[in-house]
Design a protein around this motif. Structure first.
Motif, mmCIF file in Angstrom:
data_model
loop_
_atom_site.group_PDB
_atom_site.id
_atom_site.type_symbol
_atom_site.label_atom_id
_atom_site.label_comp_id
_atom_site.label_asym_id
_atom_site.label_seq_id
_atom_site.Cartn_x
_atom_site.Cartn_y
_atom_site.Cartn_z
ATOM 1 N N ALA A 1 -12.732 -0.216 -5.419
ATOM 2 C CA ALA A 1 -14.073 -0.497 -5.941
ATOM 3 C C ALA A 1 -14.606 0.665 -6.775
ATOM 4 N N HIS A 2 -14.143 1.865 -6.495
ATOM 5 C CA HIS A 2 -14.528 3.039 -7.283
ATOM 6 C C HIS A 2 -13.831 3.060 -8.643
ATOM 7 N N GLY A 3 -12.851 2.189 -8.834
ATOM 8 C CA GLY A 3 -12.174 2.109 -10.117
ATOM 9 C C GLY A 3 -10.715 2.496 -10.100
ATOM 10 N N VAL A 4 -10.218 3.003 -8.962
ATOM 11 C CA VAL A 4 -8.790 3.296 -8.849
ATOM 12 C C VAL A 4 -8.016 1.993 -9.020
ATOM 13 N N GLN A 5 -6.951 2.013 -9.821
ATOM 14 C CA GLN A 5 -6.206 0.778 -10.068
ATOM 15 C C GLN A 5 -5.176 0.487 -8.984
ATOM 16 N N ARG A 6 -4.554 1.541 -8.461
ATOM 17 C CA ARG A 6 -3.565 1.374 -7.392
ATOM 18 C C ARG A 6 -3.753 2.515 -6.394
ATOM 19 N N VAL A 7 -3.628 2.202 -5.113
ATOM 20 C CA VAL A 7 -3.728 3.235 -4.095
ATOM 21 C C VAL A 7 -2.566 3.087 -3.116
ATOM 22 N N PHE A 8 -1.977 4.218 -2.773
ATOM 23 C CA PHE A 8 -0.879 4.258 -1.809
ATOM 24 C C PHE A 8 -1.295 5.244 -0.714
ATOM 25 N N ILE A 9 -1.726 4.722 0.441
ATOM 26 C CA ILE A 9 -2.210 5.561 1.531
ATOM 27 C C ILE A 9 -1.047 5.854 2.483
ATOM 28 N N LYS B 1 -9.600 20.070 -0.777
ATOM 29 C CA LYS B 1 -9.606 19.938 -2.237
ATOM 30 C C LYS B 1 -9.803 18.504 -2.725
ATOM 31 N N ALA B 2 -9.604 17.533 -1.858
ATOM 32 C CA ALA B 2 -9.735 16.124 -2.253
ATOM 33 C C ALA B 2 -11.076 15.782 -2.884
ATOM 34 N N PRO B 3 -12.217 16.365 -2.429
ATOM 35 C CA PRO B 3 -13.505 16.015 -3.037
ATOM 36 C C PRO B 3 -13.586 16.269 -4.540
ATOM 37 N N ARG B 4 -12.686 17.064 -5.083
ATOM 38 C CA ARG B 4 -12.678 17.302 -6.522
ATOM 39 C C ARG B 4 -12.378 16.019 -7.308
ATOM 40 N N LEU B 5 -11.903 14.989 -6.604
ATOM 41 C CA LEU B 5 -11.579 13.725 -7.272
ATOM 42 C C LEU B 5 -12.749 12.736 -7.267
ATOM 43 N N TYR B 6 -13.800 13.000 -6.505
ATOM 44 C CA TYR B 6 -14.899 12.045 -6.356
ATOM 45 C C TYR B 6 -15.368 11.478 -7.699
ATOM 46 N N LYS B 7 -15.657 12.369 -8.638
ATOM 47 C CA LYS B 7 -16.288 11.949 -9.882
ATOM 48 C C LYS B 7 -15.314 11.358 -10.900
ATOM 49 N N ILE B 8 -14.012 11.378 -10.610
ATOM 50 C CA ILE B 8 -13.061 10.864 -11.600
ATOM 51 C C ILE B 8 -12.254 9.676 -11.088
ATOM 52 N N LEU B 9 -12.619 9.143 -9.920
ATOM 53 C CA LEU B 9 -11.841 8.038 -9.358
ATOM 54 C C LEU B 9 -11.752 6.844 -10.303
ATOM 55 N N SER B 10 -12.793 6.634 -11.090
ATOM 56 C CA SER B 10 -12.789 5.489 -12.007
ATOM 57 C C SER B 10 -11.750 5.635 -13.112
ATOM 58 N N ARG B 11 -11.233 6.853 -13.299
ATOM 59 C CA ARG B 11 -10.230 7.090 -14.337
ATOM 60 C C ARG B 11 -8.832 7.260 -13.767
ATOM 61 N N VAL B 12 -8.700 7.106 -12.450
ATOM 62 C CA VAL B 12 -7.401 7.296 -11.817
ATOM 63 C C VAL B 12 -6.641 5.973 -11.780
ATOM 64 N N ASN B 13 -5.464 5.978 -12.348
ATOM 65 C CA ASN B 13 -4.610 4.795 -12.283
ATOM 66 C C ASN B 13 -4.002 4.659 -10.894
ATOM 67 N N ALA C 1 -7.820 9.643 2.533
ATOM 68 C CA ALA C 1 -8.335 8.312 2.203
ATOM 69 C C ALA C 1 -9.682 8.072 2.884
ATOM 70 N N GLU C 2 -9.813 8.512 4.124
ATOM 71 C CA GLU C 2 -11.097 8.383 4.824
ATOM 72 C C GLU C 2 -12.186 9.152 4.093
ATOM 73 N N LEU C 3 -11.867 10.369 3.683
ATOM 74 C CA LEU C 3 -12.845 11.211 3.011
ATOM 75 C C LEU C 3 -13.289 10.601 1.684
ATOM 76 N N LEU C 4 -12.328 10.174 0.866
ATOM 77 C CA LEU C 4 -12.643 9.673 -0.474
ATOM 78 C C LEU C 4 -13.277 8.283 -0.450
ATOM 79 N N SER C 5 -12.939 7.501 0.566
ATOM 80 C CA SER C 5 -13.471 6.127 0.639
ATOM 81 C C SER C 5 -14.778 6.049 1.426
ATOM 82 N N GLY C 6 -15.014 7.034 2.284
ATOM 83 C CA GLY C 6 -16.183 6.975 3.161
ATOM 84 C C GLY C 6 -15.997 6.005 4.306
#
Length: 325
Positions: free
Chosen positions: A225-233, A181-193, A202-207
């Motif tokens: 770089a995709h626009g996510v402001q904070r990431v916690f892997i 289900k993670a690929p559903r986030l591809y197009k909205i990463l720039s809006r994710v805080n 993380a591997e899938l979404l970051s490539g």
């Protein structure tokens, strides 16, 4: 700030200090074996029935942390829906805005965990979430925009997530849920805080393939770089990588007497949201989230009802006294 209520249609706001949660809520049926799991055999163990679903678990943990929660989801018209409504009311979760779908089955999740608490397999029946449409979200957008933040999981259909990303002005916290289900986030990463993936997500979404610290940091950089402001892997027993535009740091796990890890990630996300609302910085937020996850893992239930801000602070202080961090 408990028990704030927002009227459904006229949007009379009696509390402006709430968090909105959108996504999965279901009945969890879980089995934990007493000894090492034996495949294709009957295993003595303990079977529990509880409220579940990633978004629901996050909402419940937020309520335990003292936050008002407005929950947006879809329910069937069966007995399980009534059970869910009753459980949410008892947990302090406002589910009055949930969509009721006629002639539909409420979501269910069946999982089996080994004696060490690790999940061995699961079966999910979550077809009802296709009813969380952009029209449904549009009808509640004033509520969503007025929230301190909006937590989403990827049980929500992709088109609905994209609609939310275009129209929601509140900070969005996203849980990828699974590789499928993670690929559903591809197009909205720039809006994710705030994004909370595990290593594979993380591997899938970051490539980027993660093989060590250097590639781990590269994956975080790609997500930023995709626009996510904070990431916690989440790195399992290796802790969590917390990253934003200014810093990256691996934070060790909190020690725990693990009983059942199912739901630990949901407690982690709830603590991240709690920390954000209360102004915590990146590192402090990660440490609070690790403490919440450790507390959650010490319960046989998906939700550890003893979770509280005081318990989180006590766990963090205990680690510092022992010299662990």
């Amino acid at each position: 700030m408990k028990k704030g209520y927002i009227a459904r249609k006229d949007y009379v706001v009696k509390s402006s200090t709430y968090v909105a949660v959108i996504g999965g809520i279901n009945i969890d049926i879980g089995g934990i074996t007493h000894k090492r799991l034996v495949i294709k055999d009957s295993n003595p163990g303990t079977v529990t029935i509880s409220l579940g679903g990633v978004a629901c678990n996050i909402a419940h943990n937020l309520s335990l942390l003292g936050m008002d929660v407005q929950f947006f989801t879809a329910l069937g018209d069966d007995d399980y829906a009534q059970r869910i409504e009753s459980a949410c009311n008892s947990a302090g979760i406002d589910i009055s805005h949930a969509l009721r779908v006629k002639n539909a089955a409420t979501s269910m999740y069946l999982f089996i965990s080994d004696s060490d608490g690790d999940m061995a397999c699961a079966v999910s029946d979550m077809d009802i979430y296709k009813h969380i449409t952009s029209d449904y979200l549009a009808g509640h957008m004033p509520l969503l925009n007025n929230a301190q933040l909006v937590v989403i999981d990827t049980n929500v259909p992709q088109k609905s997530l994209e609609y939310l990303a275009r129209h929601c002005t509140a900070p969005i916290f996203a849980d990828p849920v699974s590789i499928a289900k993670a690929p559903r986030l591809y197009k909205i990463l720039s809006r994710v805080n705030t994004l909370k993936p595990n290593r594979l997500e993380a591997e899938l979404l970051s490539g980027r393939t993660i093989t060590g610290k250097k590639t781990l940091f590269a994956a975080a950089d790609a997500l930023l770089a995709h626009g996510v402001q904070r990431v916690f892997i989440s790195l399992g027993k290796d802790g969590v990588l917390a990253a934003d535009g200014a810093q990256k740091q691996v934070i060790p796990c909190c020690p725990a007497k693990v009983v059942n890890v199912t739901g630990s990630g949901d407690a982690f996300m709830a603590a991240l949201a709690y920390a954000y609302v209360h102004g915590a910085g990146l590192e402090e937020a990660a440490r609070m989230a690790n403490a919440a996850a450790a507390i959650a893992a010490e319960s046989a239930q998906t939700i550890n009802l003893s979770l509280s801000p005081e318990k989180i602070m006590e766990r963090m202080k205990r680690i510092k006294r022992c010299g662990g961090e």
